[in-house]
Each structure stands twice: as C-alpha cells, then as structure tokens.
Design an enzyme around this catalytic site. Sequence first.
Site, PDB file in Angstrom:
ATOM      1  N   SER A 217       0.812  -1.199   0.000  1.00 20.12           N
ATOM      2  CA  SER A 217       0.000   0.000   0.000  1.00 20.12           C
ATOM      3  C   SER A 217       0.859   1.270   0.000  1.00 20.12           C
ATOM      4  CB  SER A 217      -0.951  -0.055   1.196  1.00 20.12           C
ATOM      5  OG  SER A 217      -2.099   0.687   0.976  1.00 20.12           O
TER       6      SER A 217
ATOM      7  N   ASP B  99      -8.178  -6.062  -5.681  1.00 21.40           N
ATOM      8  CA  ASP B  99      -8.036  -4.803  -4.939  1.00 21.40           C
ATOM      9  C   ASP B  99      -8.405  -3.631  -5.832  1.00 21.40           C
ATOM     10  OD1 ASP B  99      -7.249  -2.832  -3.068  1.00 21.40           O
ATOM     11  OD2 ASP B  99      -5.219  -2.791  -3.890  1.00 21.40           O
TER      12      ASP B  99
ATOM     13  N   HIS C 141      -6.248  -6.725  -1.457  1.00 20.33           N
ATOM     14  CA  HIS C 141      -5.222  -5.720  -1.173  1.00 20.33           C
ATOM     15  C   HIS C 141      -4.112  -6.296  -0.298  1.00 20.33           C
ATOM     16  CE1 HIS C 141      -3.797  -1.582  -0.546  1.00 20.33           C
ATOM     17  NE2 HIS C 141      -3.712  -1.837   0.749  1.00 20.33           N
TER      18      HIS C 141
END
Length: 622
Positions: free
Chosen positions: A175, A375, A437
């Site tokens: 991320s 994601d 994710h």
Amino acid sequence: MAILSTVPALLFALASWAPTVAAQSAADYFVHELPGAPKEPFIKMHAGHVEVTPEHNGNIFFWHFQNQHIANKQRTVIWLNGGPGCSSEDGALMEIGPYRVKDPDHLEYNNGSWNEFANLLFVDNPVGTGFSFVDTNSYLHELPEMADQFVQFLEKWFAMFPEYEHDDLYISGESYAGQHIPYIAKHILERNKKPGVKTPWQLKGLLMGNAWISPKEQYDAYLKYAYEKKLIEKGSPIALQLEQQWRICRTSLAVTNTVDFTECESVLQKLLEQTAKVNAKGERECINMYDIRLRDTFPSCGMNWPPDLVNLTPYLRKAEVVSALHIKPQKTTGWTECNGAVGSAFRAPNSVPSRDYLPDLLKEVPIVLFSGAEDLICNYMGTEAMIGDMEWNGGKGFELTPGNWAPRRDWTVEGQPAGFWQEARNLTYILFYNSSHMVPFDYARRSRDMLDRFMNVDISSVGGTPTDSRLDGEQGPATSVGDIGKNGTSADAETQKKLDEAKWKAYYRSGEIVLVIVIIAAGAWGWYVWRERRKRRGYSGIMGNTPPIAQRGTTRGLEGFRDRRTGRDVETGDFDESELDDLHVTTPTVEMDKDRYSVGGDSDDEPHDEKPSRSNGGRSGR
C-alpha cells in the site's frame, strides 16, 4: 564552588543515563513469553521502542522474529504497512508473521510465515503509528524526513543487534509503503556510500504489494478498473459523474508532481458512494475497496476488513501483551490499527512520488511489485500502467527489444493456478489471482514461495519437502512451504556460532559502558562528600553565601520537567510524573496534572465506536 555546584547535576545525569544505556542491549528487548501464543514451534522474539528524536519524545516500535531455519545464508526482511499511519502489526499478526489472531486471547501458528528462512523485523513507521509515539506537534510531514529517521532507527537497532548487520537485507510492505520503501532504500544506498561507514548494509531487494507508487497512473486506474470489473457501466449517469470528477483530477495532476491530490481522492469516494445499495436487511452497503468481491456497511466500504481485525485490536490492548512487548509507559493510549492524526499530517506536499526513484534504484537493487487482482484502491491496472510507461536499465517497460515483450509466465502452486510472473532488467511483476489488497492474508504460503524465489533460497542444506511451485510448468528452484526436515535448525552450526559471538560482544560492550558510568559516579560522589566534610569543618570557599547545592539544582531540574510538558502529546502525558516519582528530593511539591490514560483504553486519535477505523483525515488508509 562552580564545580561543586555541578556535582548533583552530574550525578543526576549519570543516574538518568545509566538505565538508558543499560536498556540498549538485546537482552532487555527479549520477549520471554507472548500471551496466547502456541508453545510450538518456539520462535525467538524481541520487541520494544528505539528512541529516534529525544527532543520530541519520538520512539519507533519494532517487533523482531528470528528465522526458523538458515538456508545457505542469513537474511532479514523488514516489513512496513501503509496508511500512512497504519501499524505493521497488521503484517505481523494478519499477514506474514508467524502467528495469526484466533480470538482476542489466543494466537495460532501461521503455516505461511515469512520467517521460515528470514528474520522478520516489523516496524511501526512513521512515529505516532501503532505502538510508536511522539509529541503530537512533531508528526512527520515529508518522505525525506521519514527516510532519514528510519535510517537513524536502523543505526541504533543494528548497534543493539549487531549479529544481523551483515545479513542480506530486504525491505517489503504494501500500500502506501510503496512511497516509504523506495525513499528508505535510496537513503540506505546513500548512507552506504558515505566515507567512514564501517558496515555497509547489504540491501539485496525490495518487495512492494499493491503499492501506491505513482499517483498519476494509480488515480487514472480507478475508473478503468471499475469498467474492467463491471462495477459501473460506461455511459451510465454514474459513469458520467465520475468522468467529470476525473477530468478535474487530471488537471491537478498536470500542475504538480506530488503524492496526494484531494481532487483525485474524490473519484474513489464518489465511486463507492454512487455504487452503494440497500440490502435485504435495509442497510446501505458498498463495495469493499480492498476486495471487490466483498461488501461492507456504508460509509466504511472496507474499513472493517479484514475480519481478523475485530480480534487484533483487543489482543494488542491486553495489559499482559503490552507488558510482554515492552511498551514504554509513555505510550499511554491503546493500540490502534491506523492513526488518523499521523495520516492527516503526512501529506508530503513537497515530496516527489517514489516512482521517480525507481529507475535509479533498479540499477543497484532488484525489485518485486506484486498485486492482488481483486483490490480496487491500489489496483493492478495502475501498477501495470506505471511499469509500461517507465524507462529503466536501457529499456521501457517490459519490452526486451522493439515489439518484443517479456513473457507472462503462468505460475502454479501445489497444482493450483496462482497468477503470473513477468520480469526484465531487475524488475519482477507478479499478479496474484483471486487475491485482495492484503495478498499474504489470502495466500500466505504462496506469498512465501514468492519471497523464497526472490531471495534465491536454497534448501538443500536444510532438508524437507519443497513446494510444488512452477512457472510455465517448470519446477524451478527448490523452496519450501513447510515440512522442514528435522536437521533444519542445526543445518548451519558455524553461522549460529558467529551470531552468538556478535550478540555477546554487544552485551559486553553494554556492560563496559555501565561500569564506566558507575566508576565516574562513585568518583564524583566521593569527591562531593569530601568537599562537604571540609565545609562542615570550617572550610569556606570564595562564594561563601551561595545557597546549598541541592536547593539550587533541584529547583532547576523540576522546572525542566515542567517545561517539557508544554505542547506534549497526550500519549506522553504521564512521562513527567513517572520521572518525578523517582526523584527523592525534599522540595515543595509541584502541582501536576492528575489525568491518567490507560494503555488498554481508547486512543484519543480514534472514534469511540466498536469498530476500528482506517480513516486518515478523509483519505482511505492505504
């Protein structure tokens, strides 16, 4: 008398310094027992705080897990979660660490842990994140200062754990760590080239999952991904609204080369809002931005995910867990997954996106970019677009020669389709099928196979059954997903001997420092007593009417503590009182603030509801 007046101050300074120095050894960070953890396999752990900015009470929390087996060389993997401001305990207890949270009181072994052949170092970065803490007026704002501070942390950490300083070093995360990791890598390489550096750190690779690296391509991918996954229909009223917002976003992107654009964040927010629907229970629900196969209550839209989070927060707030991890009393608020205040402060308005540094980094360090296909927030289409537009090491994208691209090699693990690999000129891209994710949350064993391949793990010296992992049907190197042979832990006795020698050298060095402090303190105290006795026998110095030393020195010390309270973080609110409790002086009592905050209580940075939040000042936590 000027010299004499400094003796109490000197003694106090030495007394204060001695515990600090004494704490700077690995033994003080050893986790003797982790509450709720299974007894087998035994995993050696260290955890606690490293002070990086004393003037701002800046302390970075780390949690280190030793490898289970040594396969041909020692390796250390640093893991960072994103946000910014989201704790790496996510990675430790929900993704790649040796344990997963079973319930608020118990852990269970993670059979896909990355610590099989690598030491794992989880770091709550930047200060203020997770168990890390700092004065609230000293949160970080820019990526270069974050990287500088992280290198400071590593310098101090390796000084305490010198046995790991020569390891092959890898930095991984997901991320928003896609911004942190390249900046940190750049600063490490620069540090290694400075004259006088005794031990260059052996940075061998970077791994970034569903990484937020290039805002331009990633923001552009929101709509493209939504169309591709049929979340919205082209030409629909919703699509037209989003296209209008995207045009506003694109105008902003053309003006400045920074990381964060509010106009572009609105594209995702409007997408989630406009696609929300009322379910059969009459509740409004929306797409889970971290896994589009799932739905969440509006406006959370994924903030309540993954499901382990409901157990993770109460576990990390348990008093016995806080004690086991050596959390300092200055960290007075309970653990939260994401600190909104840290995220709001870390806008990085003067920092360029980390994508700008990738071409130079790829000249020196191999990089893996991996993505979970389901994601939305940091989706694979943005990553692929960035790679296709980037030039590095004499070529553009994965083009090997004009019109000839590096092949996408089908990847299977234990007979199941896992994704594909594509690589060229030091860069590897991996797409994980049916993954979110947080790829390791879904496929811990597959993610470890990826890591072992990247690190060129050779298990021939360890024994055990290698995983059936194939690229285009070819077996490839022998890596393992478990079932290690009995000789695994003793495969390299010589390496273990070297580690033990380095560890004991660190302990001896700490002991020598403390001994010197004690000798100096004893000498100063003896000299002070001798001078006082001479005074009582009628000896008088030039400054005969000077007030007693203890009276002058103590008042100044108390004022110093009081001054440090000004503008302090609520997290460090108890620090002054706990320090003063140890000052056994006979002076008038100073009225102090009596508010107390419990480590097990709610954080002042989080909303007071039952569910944790990743909210960062209006932005979704990455």
